[in-house]
Design an enzyme around this catalytic site. Structure first.
Site, short mmCIF file in Angstrom:
data_model
loop_
_atom_site.label_atom_id
_atom_site.label_comp_id
_atom_site.label_asym_id
_atom_site.label_seq_id
_atom_site.Cartn_x
_atom_site.Cartn_y
_atom_site.Cartn_z
N CYS A 246 0.99 -1.19 -0.06
CA CYS A 246 -0.02 0.01 0.02
C CYS A 246 0.84 1.39 -0.02
O CYS A 246 1.64 1.47 -0.93
CB CYS A 246 -0.89 -0.08 1.20
SG CYS A 246 -2.36 1.05 0.94
N HIS A 247 0.80 1.90 1.14
CA HIS A 247 1.62 3.22 1.28
C HIS A 247 3.05 3.12 1.55
O HIS A 247 3.82 4.03 1.76
CB HIS A 247 1.05 4.37 2.01
CG HIS A 247 -0.23 4.79 1.39
ND1 HIS A 247 -1.47 4.41 1.33
CD2 HIS A 247 -0.46 6.12 0.84
CE1 HIS A 247 -2.40 5.12 0.61
NE2 HIS A 247 -1.90 6.15 0.25
#
Length: 182
Positions: free
Chosen positions: A114-115
């Site tokens: 994800c991030h």
């Protein structure tokens, strides 16, 4: 995929707040089910970390080690869960960045979802790598020299990346394969 990690210790590095809970707990469970020993590492002397379900507070988790006492040599792999605030905080912590970079210099598996690749950018380990992330990071990754692709899971050498929680089954399978050297 080999399904046993024979007690391999796996570091999960998170900031005291902002980790996307499912991106912590699902790989954690996969490591345990494969016979590994996950350990939670954090920064700022935190004894617990706060999980989030998107923007809502979720559960808290007890920290096993502070980044200042964690040693890369003690671990078979590193997992960097996402959440927006989590990697944004980690990318400003020198000890966390050095810890991450050392996994790469030792050619040990690193898995980021994800991030979490934001932390990899500031650890200066993405240049020339093929990888994925949450789509909003693609410009940041490209500007740092990565070849960003929109795929469920990407393995580049010992680096595993995925885009979002829906990719967790493929992410976890690739992580376990990397730890096993498959």
């Amino acid at each position: 995929m080999t399904d046993t990690l024979t007690d391999a210790r796996v570091a999960f590095l998170v900031a005291p707040e902002g980790v996307e809970q499912v991106e912590l707990t699902t790989p954690w469970r996969a490591v345990k089910e494969a016979g590994g020993a996950p350990e939670l590492i954090s920064i700022d002397g935190a004894s617990v970390v706060q999980g989030f379900d998107h923007l809502d507070r979720a559960d808290t988790f007890t920290v096993d080690h502070d980044i200042t006492t964690a040693r890369v040599d003690d671990y078979a792999a590193l997992v960097l869960p996402g959440g927006v605030a989590n990697p944004d905080r980690l990318r400003t912590d020198r000890a966390a960045l050095a810890f991450v970079a050392e996994f790469f210099s030792h050619d040990k598996p690193v898995a980021a979802i994800c991030h979490a690749p934001w932390t990899l950018i500031d650890a200066d380990v993405v240049d020339g790598r093929r990888m994925t992330s949450y789509p909003s990071l693609q410009t940041d990754l490209r500007n740092a020299g990565a070849h960003w692709v929109d795929e469920e899971v990407v393995v580049d050498g010992r680096l595993v990346t995925s885009r979002r929680p829906n990719d967790l089954p493929a992410f976890c399978a690739a992580l376990i394969d990397q730890i096993n050297g498959d």
